[in-house]
Design an enzyme around this catalytic site. Structure first.
Site, PDB file in Angstrom:
ATOM      1  N   ASP A 102       0.755  29.926 -27.385  1.00 60.93           N
ATOM      2  CA  ASP A 102      -0.229  30.889 -27.874  1.00 60.93           C
ATOM      3  C   ASP A 102      -1.574  30.200 -28.115  1.00 60.93           C
ATOM      4  O   ASP A 102      -1.636  28.983 -28.318  1.00 60.93           O
ATOM      5  CB  ASP A 102       0.245  31.507 -29.200  1.00 60.93           C
ATOM      6  CG  ASP A 102       1.484  32.363 -29.006  1.00 60.93           C
ATOM      7  OD1 ASP A 102       1.712  32.819 -27.872  1.00 60.93           O
ATOM      8  OD2 ASP A 102       2.216  32.560 -29.998  1.00 60.93           O
TER       9      ASP A 102
HETATM   10  N1  URA Z   1       6.668  30.601 -29.744  1.00 61.33           N
HETATM   11  C1  URA Z   1       5.556  31.246 -30.168  1.00 61.33           C
HETATM   12  O1  URA Z   1       5.617  32.166 -30.960  1.00 61.33           O
HETATM   13  N2  URA Z   1       4.377  30.835 -29.687  1.00 61.33           N
HETATM   14  C2  URA Z   1       4.247  29.809 -28.826  1.00 61.33           C
HETATM   15  O2  URA Z   1       3.122  29.473 -28.439  1.00 61.33           O
HETATM   16  C3  URA Z   1       5.409  29.151 -28.395  1.00 61.33           C
HETATM   17  C4  URA Z   1       6.625  29.567 -28.871  1.00 61.33           C
END
Ligand code: URA
Length: 237
Positions: A102
Protein backbone atom coordinates in the site's frame (compact mmCIF):
# COMPACT_ATOMS: atom_id res chain seq x y z
CA UNK A 1 16.01 -21.24 -25.34
CA UNK A 2 12.69 -22.15 -27.03
CA UNK A 3 11.83 -19.89 -29.95
CA UNK A 4 8.49 -18.75 -28.43
CA UNK A 5 10.15 -17.77 -25.15
CA UNK A 6 13.08 -16.15 -26.99
CA UNK A 7 10.68 -13.92 -28.97
CA UNK A 8 8.53 -13.12 -25.92
CA UNK A 9 11.62 -12.09 -23.99
CA UNK A 10 12.83 -10.04 -26.95
CA UNK A 11 9.62 -8.00 -26.61
CA UNK A 12 7.31 -9.48 -29.28
CA UNK A 13 4.37 -10.02 -26.92
CA UNK A 14 3.04 -12.79 -24.72
CA UNK A 15 3.88 -16.45 -25.33
CA UNK A 16 0.47 -16.88 -26.97
CA UNK A 17 0.99 -13.92 -29.29
CA UNK A 18 4.44 -14.98 -30.41
CA UNK A 19 3.26 -18.57 -30.97
CA UNK A 20 0.73 -17.18 -33.43
CA UNK A 21 3.49 -15.23 -35.23
CA UNK A 22 5.57 -18.39 -35.52
CA UNK A 23 2.71 -20.64 -36.66
CA UNK A 24 1.67 -18.09 -39.30
CA UNK A 25 5.16 -18.23 -40.80
CA UNK A 26 6.43 -14.74 -39.92
CA UNK A 27 9.62 -16.03 -38.32
CA UNK A 28 12.87 -17.14 -39.95
CA UNK A 29 16.12 -18.43 -38.49
CA UNK A 30 19.24 -17.90 -40.59
CA UNK A 31 16.90 -17.25 -43.49
CA UNK A 32 14.83 -20.47 -43.13
CA UNK A 33 11.17 -20.26 -42.11
CA UNK A 34 10.52 -21.98 -38.76
CA UNK A 35 6.98 -22.84 -37.68
CA UNK A 36 7.83 -24.77 -34.52
CA UNK A 37 7.43 -22.69 -31.31
CA UNK A 38 9.54 -25.29 -29.45
CA UNK A 39 12.52 -24.87 -31.82
CA UNK A 40 15.67 -24.41 -29.69
CA UNK A 41 17.45 -21.19 -30.66
CA UNK A 42 21.23 -21.57 -30.42
CA UNK A 43 23.61 -18.70 -29.69
CA UNK A 44 24.67 -16.99 -32.91
CA UNK A 45 21.56 -17.90 -34.90
CA UNK A 46 19.89 -14.92 -36.58
CA UNK A 47 16.18 -14.71 -35.78
CA UNK A 48 14.05 -12.44 -37.97
CA UNK A 49 10.37 -11.44 -37.90
CA UNK A 50 8.99 -10.47 -41.31
CA UNK A 51 12.60 -10.42 -42.54
CA UNK A 52 13.60 -7.83 -39.88
CA UNK A 53 16.50 -9.14 -37.75
CA UNK A 54 15.69 -9.23 -34.01
CA UNK A 55 18.16 -8.36 -31.24
CA UNK A 56 18.64 -11.32 -28.87
CA UNK A 57 16.77 -10.88 -25.58
CA UNK A 58 18.88 -9.29 -22.90
CA UNK A 59 19.61 -10.81 -19.55
CA UNK A 60 16.91 -10.27 -16.97
CA UNK A 61 17.49 -7.86 -14.09
CA UNK A 62 16.53 -8.24 -10.45
CA UNK A 63 16.68 -5.65 -7.67
CA UNK A 64 15.65 -5.74 -4.05
CA UNK A 65 14.23 -2.35 -3.19
CA UNK A 66 13.18 -0.55 -0.02
CA UNK A 67 9.88 1.11 -0.91
CA UNK A 68 9.46 4.24 1.17
CA UNK A 69 6.03 5.32 2.44
CA UNK A 70 4.19 7.68 0.10
CA UNK A 71 4.87 5.86 -3.18
CA UNK A 72 2.49 3.75 -5.23
CA UNK A 73 3.61 0.23 -6.20
CA UNK A 74 2.79 0.51 -9.88
CA UNK A 75 4.49 1.43 -13.14
CA UNK A 76 1.97 4.11 -14.13
CA UNK A 77 -0.06 6.32 -11.82
CA UNK A 78 -0.74 10.05 -11.40
CA UNK A 79 0.82 9.73 -7.91
CA UNK A 80 4.58 9.18 -7.45
CA UNK A 81 5.42 5.52 -8.16
CA UNK A 82 8.27 3.30 -6.99
CA UNK A 83 9.63 3.32 -10.55
CA UNK A 84 10.86 6.91 -10.05
CA UNK A 85 13.82 5.44 -8.19
CA UNK A 86 14.88 3.40 -11.25
CA UNK A 87 14.99 6.18 -13.87
CA UNK A 88 18.77 5.96 -14.24
CA UNK A 89 18.75 2.23 -14.96
CA UNK A 90 19.10 1.35 -18.67
CA UNK A 91 15.87 -0.01 -20.16
CA UNK A 92 14.08 0.91 -16.92
CA UNK A 93 10.77 0.99 -18.78
CA UNK A 94 10.77 -2.82 -18.82
CA UNK A 95 11.10 -3.09 -15.04
CA UNK A 96 8.11 -3.52 -12.74
CA UNK A 97 7.51 -4.17 -9.04
CA UNK A 98 6.46 -7.71 -8.08
CA UNK A 99 3.24 -7.51 -6.08
CA UNK A 100 1.96 -4.55 -4.13
CA UNK A 101 2.53 -2.67 -0.94
CA UNK A 102 0.00 0.00 0.00
CA UNK A 103 1.01 3.62 -0.49
CA UNK A 104 1.37 4.12 3.27
CA UNK A 105 3.30 0.84 3.73
CA UNK A 106 7.04 0.42 3.35
CA UNK A 107 9.69 -2.23 2.94
CA UNK A 108 10.93 -4.92 0.63
CA UNK A 109 9.83 -5.20 -3.00
CA UNK A 110 11.45 -7.13 -5.83
CA UNK A 111 11.76 -5.06 -9.01
CA UNK A 112 12.52 -7.00 -12.18
CA UNK A 113 11.76 -7.49 -15.87
CA UNK A 114 11.28 -11.26 -15.46
CA UNK A 115 7.55 -11.84 -15.91
CA UNK A 116 7.74 -15.59 -15.47
CA UNK A 117 9.46 -15.44 -12.07
CA UNK A 118 7.14 -12.61 -10.94
CA UNK A 119 4.06 -14.61 -11.88
CA UNK A 120 5.22 -17.58 -9.86
CA UNK A 121 6.28 -15.58 -6.82
CA UNK A 122 2.81 -14.04 -6.65
CA UNK A 123 0.85 -17.24 -7.25
CA UNK A 124 -0.69 -18.55 -3.98
CA UNK A 125 0.06 -22.11 -5.17
CA UNK A 126 3.74 -21.63 -4.30
CA UNK A 127 3.01 -20.37 -0.77
CA UNK A 128 6.00 -17.98 -0.78
CA UNK A 129 6.20 -16.48 2.74
CA UNK A 130 6.09 -12.69 3.13
CA UNK A 131 7.04 -11.38 6.56
CA UNK A 132 5.73 -8.05 7.88
CA UNK A 133 6.28 -5.94 10.96
CA UNK A 134 2.87 -4.57 11.91
CA UNK A 135 2.09 -1.88 14.46
CA UNK A 136 -1.52 -1.72 15.61
CA UNK A 137 -3.28 0.76 17.83
CA UNK A 138 -4.07 -0.45 21.33
CA UNK A 139 -3.04 -3.52 23.25
CA UNK A 140 -3.42 -6.63 21.07
CA UNK A 141 -5.05 -9.51 22.92
CA UNK A 142 -3.17 -12.82 22.67
CA UNK A 143 -6.34 -14.76 21.89
CA UNK A 144 -6.56 -12.94 18.54
CA UNK A 145 -3.44 -14.74 17.31
CA UNK A 146 -5.20 -18.03 16.53
CA UNK A 147 -7.44 -16.27 13.98
CA UNK A 148 -4.42 -15.86 11.70
CA UNK A 149 -3.85 -19.63 11.64
CA UNK A 150 -7.54 -20.38 11.08
CA UNK A 151 -7.94 -17.86 8.24
CA UNK A 152 -10.19 -14.87 7.61
CA UNK A 153 -13.10 -14.54 5.25
CA UNK A 154 -12.15 -11.53 3.13
CA UNK A 155 -14.97 -11.92 0.64
CA UNK A 156 -13.28 -13.34 -2.44
CA UNK A 157 -11.85 -16.39 -0.70
CA UNK A 158 -10.70 -17.41 2.75
CA UNK A 159 -7.12 -16.47 3.56
CA UNK A 160 -4.49 -19.22 3.69
CA UNK A 161 -3.30 -20.06 7.19
CA UNK A 162 -0.94 -17.29 8.31
CA UNK A 163 1.31 -16.85 11.33
CA UNK A 164 1.33 -14.01 13.85
CA UNK A 165 3.22 -13.31 17.04
CA UNK A 166 3.50 -10.36 19.37
CA UNK A 167 6.97 -8.81 19.48
CA UNK A 168 6.45 -5.84 21.76
CA UNK A 169 3.75 -4.04 23.69
CA UNK A 170 4.38 -0.29 23.60
CA UNK A 171 2.68 2.89 24.77
CA UNK A 172 -0.78 2.51 23.26
CA UNK A 173 0.42 0.28 20.41
CA UNK A 174 1.47 -3.34 19.82
CA UNK A 175 4.18 -4.52 17.44
CA UNK A 176 3.58 -7.89 15.79
CA UNK A 177 5.29 -10.05 13.20
CA UNK A 178 2.94 -11.51 10.59
CA UNK A 179 3.80 -14.08 7.92
CA UNK A 180 1.48 -14.41 4.92
CA UNK A 181 1.77 -17.04 2.18
CA UNK A 182 -0.20 -15.09 -0.43
CA UNK A 183 -1.07 -11.45 -1.12
CA UNK A 184 -4.70 -10.36 -1.21
CA UNK A 185 -5.40 -6.60 -1.49
CA UNK A 186 -4.83 -4.79 1.84
CA UNK A 187 -4.77 -8.21 3.45
CA UNK A 188 -3.08 -7.34 6.73
CA UNK A 189 -5.11 -4.19 7.33
CA UNK A 190 -8.32 -6.10 6.63
CA UNK A 191 -7.39 -9.04 8.86
CA UNK A 192 -6.63 -6.76 11.79
CA UNK A 193 -9.73 -4.69 10.98
CA UNK A 194 -11.91 -7.79 11.43
CA UNK A 195 -10.38 -8.26 14.89
CA UNK A 196 -11.06 -4.58 15.70
CA UNK A 197 -7.54 -3.16 15.39
CA UNK A 198 -6.24 -0.36 13.19
CA UNK A 199 -2.85 -0.82 11.53
CA UNK A 200 -0.75 2.32 11.97
CA UNK A 201 2.53 1.09 10.46
CA UNK A 202 3.34 -1.75 8.09
CA UNK A 203 6.76 -2.82 6.88
CA UNK A 204 7.70 -5.90 4.83
CA UNK A 205 11.06 -7.29 5.84
CA UNK A 206 11.22 -10.56 3.92
CA UNK A 207 9.89 -12.16 0.72
CA UNK A 208 10.76 -15.86 0.33
CA UNK A 209 14.52 -15.92 0.84
CA UNK A 210 14.96 -12.20 0.08
CA UNK A 211 15.62 -9.88 2.99
CA UNK A 212 15.28 -6.13 3.35
CA UNK A 213 18.59 -6.27 5.24
CA UNK A 214 20.40 -2.96 5.63
CA UNK A 215 18.72 -1.19 2.70
CA UNK A 216 17.45 2.29 3.55
CA UNK A 217 14.20 3.82 2.24
CA UNK A 218 14.54 4.45 -1.51
CA UNK A 219 17.66 2.28 -1.92
CA UNK A 220 17.94 -0.76 -4.18
CA UNK A 221 20.57 -3.38 -4.89
CA UNK A 222 20.94 -5.91 -7.71
CA UNK A 223 20.47 -9.47 -6.46
CA UNK A 224 23.60 -11.57 -6.22
CA UNK A 225 23.64 -14.84 -8.13
CA UNK A 226 23.14 -16.69 -4.83
CA UNK A 227 20.16 -14.53 -3.87
CA UNK A 228 18.55 -15.12 -7.25
CA UNK A 229 19.00 -18.88 -7.26
CA UNK A 230 17.67 -19.11 -3.67
CA UNK A 231 14.59 -17.13 -4.72
CA UNK A 232 14.04 -19.28 -7.81
CA UNK A 233 14.10 -22.42 -5.65
CA UNK A 234 10.93 -21.32 -3.83
CA UNK A 235 8.99 -21.51 -7.07
CA UNK A 236 10.76 -24.37 -8.85
CA UNK A 237 12.63 -22.52 -11.64
N1 URA B 1 -1.25 -6.00 3.69
C1 URA B 1 -1.74 -4.74 3.66
O1 URA B 1 -2.77 -4.44 4.23
N2 URA B 1 -1.06 -3.82 2.97
C2 URA B 1 0.10 -4.08 2.33
O2 URA B 1 0.68 -3.18 1.72
C3 URA B 1 0.59 -5.40 2.37
C4 URA B 1 -0.10 -6.35 3.06
Amino acid sequence: MRLDRWLAEAGFGSRKEVKRLILRGHVTIDGRRVRDPAYKVRPGEQVAVDAEPVEPPTLKRYFRFYKPRGYVTSTRDPLPTVMEFFREIPRHERLFPVGRLDRDAEGLILVTDDGELAHRLLHPKYRVPRIYLVTVEGEFREDGLTSFRKGFDLGRRKTLPAEARILEKGEGTTLLEVTLFEGQPHQIKRMFGILGYRVVALKRIRYGSLELGDLRPGEFRALTREELSALRKWVGV
